[in-house]
Design an enzyme around this catalytic site. Structure first.
Site, PDB file in Angstrom:
ATOM      1  CE  LYS A 116      -4.303  -2.263   1.439  1.00  0.00           C
ATOM      2  NZ  LYS A 116      -4.071  -3.457   1.370  1.00  0.00           N
TER       3      LYS A 116
HETATM    4  C1  LIG Z   1      -4.491  -4.604   0.851  1.00  0.00           C
HETATM    5  C2  LIG Z   1      -3.791  -5.848   0.689  1.00  0.00           C
HETATM    6  C3  LIG Z   1      -4.140  -6.716  -0.117  1.00  0.00           C
HETATM    7  C4  LIG Z   1      -5.214  -6.667  -1.130  1.00  0.00           C
HETATM    8  O1  LIG Z   1      -5.170  -5.627  -1.771  1.00  0.00           O
HETATM    9  P1  LIG Z   1      -6.509  -5.256  -2.724  1.00  0.00           P
HETATM   10  O2  LIG Z   1      -6.037  -4.173  -3.599  1.00  0.00           O
HETATM   11  O3  LIG Z   1      -7.543  -4.607  -1.639  1.00  0.00           O
HETATM   12  O4  LIG Z   1      -6.997  -6.444  -3.443  1.00  0.00           O
HETATM   13  C5  LIG Z   1      -3.403  -7.870  -0.212  1.00  0.00           C
HETATM   14  N1  LIG Z   1      -2.379  -8.094   0.436  1.00  0.00           N
HETATM   15  C6  LIG Z   1      -1.632  -7.022   1.446  1.00  0.00           C
HETATM   16  C7  LIG Z   1      -0.507  -7.485   2.491  1.00  0.00           C
HETATM   17  C8  LIG Z   1      -2.674  -5.983   1.679  1.00  0.00           C
HETATM   18  O5  LIG Z   1      -2.109  -5.263   2.591  1.00  0.00           O
END
Ligand SMILES: *Cc1c(COP(=O)(O)O)cnc(C)c1O
Length: 465
Positions: free
Chosen positions: A112
């Site tokens: 993120k």
């Molecule tokens: C947020 C997250 C996901 C999922 O991603 P999306 O874009 O919501 O599908 C997968 N793995 C981790 C470690 C995350 O923080």
């Protein structure tokens, strides 16, 4: 470039407006009016460029006139300058077919950061132009909150209020939010569940009183700018592996479908992607949608990959819009029906339009075996989210010789108990976050009472005008 709402009635906005708005006023999500189309030569011309330079090139058609090239380049350099790896998102080879794209070298150890580090700079630049102030309100069960706080701490004209369920997130996750000391950061521990926190955030967004006083926005992946920043690493990785002359597949650990949708956007631009494999854990709404046309809410089950413990995947609406021939009225009717019933059936002809996607559900055993395989056969320690993706990549039915890139979405140290149980290895926290356990924590614990939370925010937020 302008952006239109998936529900067809909100006004079209430019990139600056869409970044500050988050959700569209008709309840829809913003998407580009049309996808930029690149030729093979356009992709070819990226070969040899740094990550930052690739980011500038990929983002330019989406940003349009909202930023000059120099402004965009400077924002990208700052956003990715804080990553702990020179390649920003390095590719690691596992065996002849499988690769990991490590997206966790940012400040909070999850993918993120790639989008949120960029979003903070975009907010600040756009707010400085208008002189307006923004109030960010969000609920987090972990990774989004820390990445958002890390990016927005200390920025001008932004106050951030992040709600998390008291005593229900891991120590590392909580400390990544509460040890950042900036006057514009407000950590609120709600005496309740994540759903209580989330419900309160939704109420704030819909509260006329609050909307009149403050300009409230969101940092979750309904925000288009986040997805735009994620398109970059699909392009970057594919080029490294020989695109556009070679087709590459991606396996994506999926929750809210933001990351997977960014891959779809790269394919719409013309990047030759063989397949996007949507990997879920037992919370498998997206797997059921793609494999059976059954997009129906279930009860959320807690798993070893908590950032994928989601039973509504907000960004799926963006794909539905394309599957409905970009018809806002039809998408609106579909979503209205889903909001009422919690169910949606997707006919085969619609699914056929997005045959780029396949899907796979990984249960606890599948994730453990994938972690063990990576450790024992490839000497790589991976986190449980990445493991769901790697499991899906390994069982996918793909043409021989296809390179498959699994997105490594979190650093294994972020989920070290689960990793240790599967592999016997306890991954160490990288030095850059080693101070977490020494620093004082700042947070306020509030009851799950809307009026109390509303009063808390009202007292501290900056009025919009
Ligand atoms: C947020 C997250 C996901 C999922 O991603 P999306 O874009 O919501 O599908 C997968 N793995 C981790 C470690 C995350 O923080």
């Amino acid at each position: 470039m302008d952006y239109i709402s998936t529900r067809g009635s909100a006004p079209a906005l430019d990139f600056e407006q869409v970044t500050l708005a988050g959700l569209a006023s008709d309840g829809g999500l913003y998407v580009p009016r049309e996808w930029p189309r690149w030729s093979a030569a356009d992709f070819e011309s990226l070969r040899g460029l740094s990550y930052v330079e690739t980011a500038v090139r990929v983002m330019t058609p989406f940003v349009g006139d909202a930023l000059t090239q120099d402004e965009l380049r400077s924002l990208c350099s700052t956003a990715y300058g804080g990553f702990a790896h020179d390649a920003i998102t390095p590719l690691v080879q596992l065996d002849g077919a499988h690769w990991l794209l490590e997206l966790f070298h940012g400040p909070t150890l999850a993918f993120k950061d790639v989008a949120l580090q960029m979003l903070g700079g975009l907010f600040e630049t756009f707010l400085a132009r208008s002189g307006k102030a923004l109030t960010i309100v969000g609920a987090t069960s972990g990774d989004t909150g820390s990445a958002a706080i890390q990016s927005l701490a200390g920025r001008e004209r932004i106050e951030i209020f992040m709600l998390h369920p008291h005593d229900r997130i891991t120590d590392v996750q909580r400390r990544q939010m509460t040890t950042i000391h900036a006057p514009n950061v407000h950590n609120i521990a709600i005496e309740g569940s994540f759903d209580d926190a989330q419900a309160m955030v939704k109420r704030i967004f819909g509260d006329e009183d609050m909307r009149a006083k403050f300009s409230i926005s969101a940092v979750n992946s309904i925000n288009w700018a986040r997805l735009m920043a994620q398109i970059v690493y699909y392009v970057w990785a594919a080029i490294q592996l020989g695109a556009p002359s070679r087709r590459v597949a991606f396996s994506v650990p999926t929750g809210n479908f933001g990351d997977a949708f960014a891959g779809y956007a790269a394919a719409q631009m013309g990047l030759p992607i063989e397949r996007i494999i949507v990997a879920t854990n037992n919370n498998d709404i997206m797997h059921r949608a793609f494999s059976q046309g059954d997009y129906s809410k279930g009860a959320v089950e807690a798993t070893g990959a908590p950032s994928m413990d989601i039973q509504i995947a907000s960004n799926f609406e963006r794909l539905l819009f394309d599957m409905e021939g970009r018809d806002g009225a039809k998408t609106n009717a579909r979503m209205a029906d889903f909001d009422q019933s919690g169910r949606m059936t997707i006919p085969r002809e619609m699914l056929d339009k997005v045959a780029l996607f396949s899907s796979c559900r990984a249960d606890a055993d599948d994730m453990s075996s994938a972690m063990r395989w990576a450790h024992e056969q490839c000497d790589e320690v991976i986190d449980p989210h990445t493991a769901a993706g790697l499991h899906a990549a390994r069982v996918a039915d793909l043409p021989e010789d296809t390179a498959v890139v699994t997105l490594a979405t979190a650093h294994p140290a972020k989920f070290r108990e689960t990793v240790e149980r599967a592999t016997g290895v306890r991954p160490a926290l990288p030095l850059r976050v080693g101070h977490l356990f020494e620093r004082e924590e700042r947070l306020d614990i509030l009851p799950a009472d809307y009026d109390v939370v509303k009063a808390y925010i009202t007292e501290r937020a900056v009025p919009s005008a």
